[in-house]
Write a protein that holds these residues in place. Structure first.
Motif, PDB file in Angstrom:
ATOM      1  N   ALA A   1       2.167   3.770  16.077  1.00 13.06           N
ATOM      2  CA  ALA A   1       1.629   4.166  14.956  1.00 13.06           C
ATOM      3  C   ALA A   1       2.571   5.211  14.173  1.00 13.06           C
ATOM      4  CB  ALA A   1       0.277   4.800  15.193  1.00 13.06           C
ATOM      5  N   GLY A   2       3.235   6.212  14.870  1.00 12.00           N
ATOM      6  CA  GLY A   2       4.142   7.015  13.919  1.00 12.00           C
ATOM      7  C   GLY A   2       5.061   6.529  13.318  1.00 12.00           C
ATOM      8  N   THR A   3       5.850   5.195  13.892  1.00  8.27           N
ATOM      9  CA  THR A   3       6.703   4.435  13.341  1.00  8.27           C
ATOM     10  C   THR A   3       6.116   3.747  11.985  1.00  8.27           C
ATOM     11  OG1 THR A   3       7.919   4.061  15.283  1.00  8.27           O
ATOM     12  CG2 THR A   3       8.354   2.523  13.519  1.00  8.27           C
ATOM     13  N   ALA A   4       4.882   3.182  12.284  1.00  6.99           N
ATOM     14  CA  ALA A   4       4.382   2.535  11.198  1.00  6.99           C
ATOM     15  C   ALA A   4       4.046   3.678  10.000  1.00  6.99           C
ATOM     16  CB  ALA A   4       3.111   2.044  11.460  1.00  6.99           C
ATOM     17  N   LEU A   5       3.842   4.780  10.361  1.00  6.77           N
ATOM     18  CA  LEU A   5       3.214   5.921   9.463  1.00  6.77           C
ATOM     19  C   LEU A   5       4.355   6.428   8.605  1.00  6.77           C
ATOM     20  CD1 LEU A   5       1.272   7.515   8.119  1.00  6.77           C
ATOM     21  CD2 LEU A   5       1.453   9.182  10.079  1.00  6.77           C
ATOM     22  N   ALA A   6       5.533   6.721   9.382  1.00 10.67           N
ATOM     23  CA  ALA A   6       6.675   6.814   8.645  1.00 10.67           C
ATOM     24  C   ALA A   6       7.264   5.741   7.862  1.00 10.67           C
ATOM     25  CB  ALA A   6       8.053   7.230   9.891  1.00 10.67           C
ATOM     26  N   ARG A   7       7.124   4.594   8.204  1.00 13.61           N
ATOM     27  CA  ARG A   7       7.418   3.563   7.140  1.00 13.61           C
ATOM     28  C   ARG A   7       6.485   3.432   5.868  1.00 13.61           C
ATOM     29  NH1 ARG A   7       8.925  -1.173  11.628  1.00 13.61           N
ATOM     30  NH2 ARG A   7      11.171  -0.539  11.872  1.00 13.61           N
ATOM     31  N   LEU A   8       5.277   3.633   6.199  1.00 16.62           N
ATOM     32  CA  LEU A   8       4.364   3.761   5.227  1.00 16.62           C
ATOM     33  C   LEU A   8       4.849   5.013   4.095  1.00 16.62           C
ATOM     34  CD1 LEU A   8       0.835   3.184   6.740  1.00 16.62           C
ATOM     35  CD2 LEU A   8       1.586   2.061   4.885  1.00 16.62           C
ATOM     36  N   LEU A   9       5.021   5.962   4.677  1.00 19.41           N
ATOM     37  CA  LEU A   9       5.350   7.165   3.777  1.00 19.41           C
ATOM     38  C   LEU A   9       6.428   7.073   3.008  1.00 19.41           C
ATOM     39  CD1 LEU A   9       4.057   9.976   6.455  1.00 19.41           C
ATOM     40  CD2 LEU A   9       3.038   9.290   4.101  1.00 19.41           C
ATOM     41  N   ASP A  10       7.423   6.112   3.735  1.00 22.47           N
ATOM     42  CA  ASP A  10       8.965   5.998   2.871  1.00 22.47           C
ATOM     43  C   ASP A  10       8.754   4.931   1.944  1.00 22.47           C
ATOM     44  OD1 ASP A  10      10.210   7.722   4.390  1.00 22.47           O
ATOM     45  OD2 ASP A  10      10.966   6.443   5.885  1.00 22.47           O
ATOM     46  N   GLY A  11       7.501   4.044   1.999  1.00 23.64           N
ATOM     47  CA  GLY A  11       7.216   3.058   1.111  1.00 23.64           C
ATOM     48  C   GLY A  11       7.983   1.720   1.243  1.00 23.64           C
ATOM     49  N   ASP A  12       8.377   1.731   2.624  1.00 22.21           N
ATOM     50  CA  ASP A  12       8.907   0.190   3.052  1.00 22.21           C
ATOM     51  C   ASP A  12       8.313  -0.461   4.315  1.00 22.21           C
ATOM     52  OD1 ASP A  12       9.662   2.089   5.209  1.00 22.21           O
ATOM     53  OD2 ASP A  12      11.725   1.391   5.098  1.00 22.21           O
ATOM     54  N   ALA A  13       6.943  -0.312   4.447  1.00 18.32           N
ATOM     55  CA  ALA A  13       6.152  -0.871   5.362  1.00 18.32           C
ATOM     56  C   ALA A  13       5.956  -2.295   4.913  1.00 18.32           C
ATOM     57  CB  ALA A  13       4.876   0.070   5.349  1.00 18.32           C
ATOM     58  N   ILE A  14       5.914  -3.034   5.944  1.00 12.53           N
ATOM     59  CA  ILE A  14       5.390  -4.458   5.833  1.00 12.53           C
ATOM     60  C   ILE A  14       3.912  -4.545   6.127  1.00 12.53           C
ATOM     61  CG2 ILE A  14       5.751  -6.811   6.538  1.00 12.53           C
ATOM     62  CD1 ILE A  14       8.544  -6.065   7.465  1.00 12.53           C
TER      63      ILE A  14
ATOM     64  N   PHE B   1      -2.174  -4.114  11.381  1.00 10.46           N
ATOM     65  CA  PHE B   1      -2.226  -2.772  12.242  1.00 10.46           C
ATOM     66  C   PHE B   1      -2.016  -1.776  11.173  1.00 10.46           C
ATOM     67  CE2 PHE B   1       0.314   0.641  14.363  1.00 10.46           C
ATOM     68  CZ  PHE B   1      -0.540   0.903  15.149  1.00 10.46           C
ATOM     69  N   THR B   2      -1.058  -1.756  10.489  1.00 12.95           N
ATOM     70  CA  THR B   2      -0.612  -0.684   9.376  1.00 12.95           C
ATOM     71  C   THR B   2      -1.705  -0.698   8.392  1.00 12.95           C
ATOM     72  OG1 THR B   2       1.742  -1.265   9.678  1.00 12.95           O
ATOM     73  CG2 THR B   2       1.180  -0.304   7.571  1.00 12.95           C
ATOM     74  N   ASP B   3      -2.324  -1.570   7.757  1.00 12.12           N
ATOM     75  CA  ASP B   3      -3.355  -1.256   6.951  1.00 12.12           C
ATOM     76  C   ASP B   3      -4.624  -0.743   7.878  1.00 12.12           C
ATOM     77  OD1 ASP B   3      -2.001  -3.002   5.221  1.00 12.12           O
ATOM     78  OD2 ASP B   3      -3.071  -4.624   5.424  1.00 12.12           O
ATOM     79  N   ASP B   4      -4.847  -1.073   9.079  1.00  9.94           N
ATOM     80  CA  ASP B   4      -5.977  -0.415   9.662  1.00  9.94           C
ATOM     81  C   ASP B   4      -5.670   1.254   9.926  1.00  9.94           C
ATOM     82  OD1 ASP B   4      -8.672  -0.353  10.930  1.00  9.94           O
ATOM     83  OD2 ASP B   4      -7.306   0.208  12.966  1.00  9.94           O
ATOM     84  N   LEU B   5      -4.292   1.543  10.262  1.00 13.70           N
ATOM     85  CA  LEU B   5      -3.881   2.840  10.480  1.00 13.70           C
ATOM     86  C   LEU B   5      -4.144   3.690   9.247  1.00 13.70           C
ATOM     87  CD1 LEU B   5      -2.431   5.115  12.219  1.00 13.70           C
ATOM     88  CD2 LEU B   5      -0.141   4.055  11.184  1.00 13.70           C
ATOM     89  N   ALA B   6      -3.663   3.042   7.903  1.00 13.04           N
ATOM     90  CA  ALA B   6      -3.826   3.897   6.727  1.00 13.04           C
ATOM     91  C   ALA B   6      -5.307   3.973   6.396  1.00 13.04           C
ATOM     92  CB  ALA B   6      -2.922   2.952   5.466  1.00 13.04           C
ATOM     93  N   ALA B   7      -6.158   3.074   6.571  1.00 14.72           N
ATOM     94  CA  ALA B   7      -7.236   3.107   6.336  1.00 14.72           C
ATOM     95  C   ALA B   7      -8.185   4.435   7.359  1.00 14.72           C
ATOM     96  CB  ALA B   7      -8.254   1.717   6.455  1.00 14.72           C
ATOM     97  N   ARG B   8      -7.785   4.435   8.595  1.00 14.03           N
ATOM     98  CA  ARG B   8      -8.250   5.389   9.296  1.00 14.03           C
ATOM     99  C   ARG B   8      -7.935   6.743   8.998  1.00 14.03           C
ATOM    100  NH1 ARG B   8     -10.377   3.602  14.627  1.00 14.03           N
ATOM    101  NH2 ARG B   8     -10.512   1.235  14.580  1.00 14.03           N
TER     102      ARG B   8
ATOM    103  N   MET C   1       0.937  -1.219   0.155  1.00 17.76           N
ATOM    104  CA  MET C   1       0.238  -0.071   0.205  1.00 17.76           C
ATOM    105  C   MET C   1       0.955   1.266  -0.109  1.00 17.76           C
ATOM    106  SD  MET C   1      -2.782   1.339   2.990  1.00 17.76           S
ATOM    107  CE  MET C   1      -3.600  -0.165   2.728  1.00 17.76           C
ATOM    108  N   ASN C   2       0.783   2.061  -0.793  1.00 16.66           N
ATOM    109  CA  ASN C   2       1.520   3.344  -0.997  1.00 16.66           C
ATOM    110  C   ASN C   2       0.513   4.578  -0.835  1.00 16.66           C
ATOM    111  OD1 ASN C   2       3.872   2.273  -2.001  1.00 16.66           O
ATOM    112  ND2 ASN C   2       3.279   1.836  -3.848  1.00 16.66           N
ATOM    113  N   VAL C   3       0.878   5.278   0.177  1.00 19.30           N
ATOM    114  CA  VAL C   3       0.277   6.447   0.440  1.00 19.30           C
ATOM    115  C   VAL C   3       1.240   7.528   0.499  1.00 19.30           C
ATOM    116  CG1 VAL C   3      -1.593   5.301   1.829  1.00 19.30           C
ATOM    117  CG2 VAL C   3       0.300   6.002   3.056  1.00 19.30           C
ATOM    118  N   ARG C   4       0.336   8.893   0.603  1.00 23.14           N
ATOM    119  CA  ARG C   4       1.040   9.912   0.702  1.00 23.14           C
ATOM    120  C   ARG C   4       0.297  10.960   1.799  1.00 23.14           C
ATOM    121  NH1 ARG C   4       1.131  13.415  -4.852  1.00 23.14           N
ATOM    122  NH2 ARG C   4      -0.995  14.158  -4.926  1.00 23.14           N
ATOM    123  N   LEU C   5       1.134  11.825   2.294  1.00 27.27           N
ATOM    124  CA  LEU C   5       0.318  12.923   3.074  1.00 27.27           C
ATOM    125  C   LEU C   5      -0.807  13.739   2.208  1.00 27.27           C
ATOM    126  CD1 LEU C   5       2.924  14.088   5.308  1.00 27.27           C
ATOM    127  CD2 LEU C   5       1.358  12.614   6.053  1.00 27.27           C
TER     128      LEU C   5
END
Length: 75
Positions: free
Chosen positions: A35-48, A52-59, A1-5
């Motif tokens: 959640a901050g760590t997970a979000l940082a990884r999501l924004l960098d594109g290297d999240a596994i 938890f990460t999927d729910d965070l991104a959806a919310r 999942m790739n997201v941006r602010l």
């Protein structure tokens, strides 16, 4: 999942939490350190991907703080 602010959103991390600031409305959202760590990884594109990460991104996407990155239909 790739997201941006979303437009107008600034993200930063502190040792004990993550912080999102909407510069258009001056709304501040504090998230847990995890959640901050997970979000940082999501924004960098290297999240596994994990629940938890999927729910965070959806919310955060529902709240208008994130949006899908261009070319990514999964978020």
């Amino acid at each position: 999942m790739n997201v941006r602010l979303a437009d107008g959103i600034v993200f930063g991390t502190l040792p004990f939490c993550g912080v999102l600031v909407d510069t258009t409305t001056f709304r501040v959202v504090r998230v847990s350190a995890r959640a901050g760590t997970a979000l940082a990884r999501l924004l960098d594109g290297d999240a596994i991907p994990d629940p938890f990460t999927d729910d965070l991104a959806a919310r955060l996407t529902t709240a208008g703080l994130l949006r899908p990155a261009p070319g990514d239909g999964s978020a």
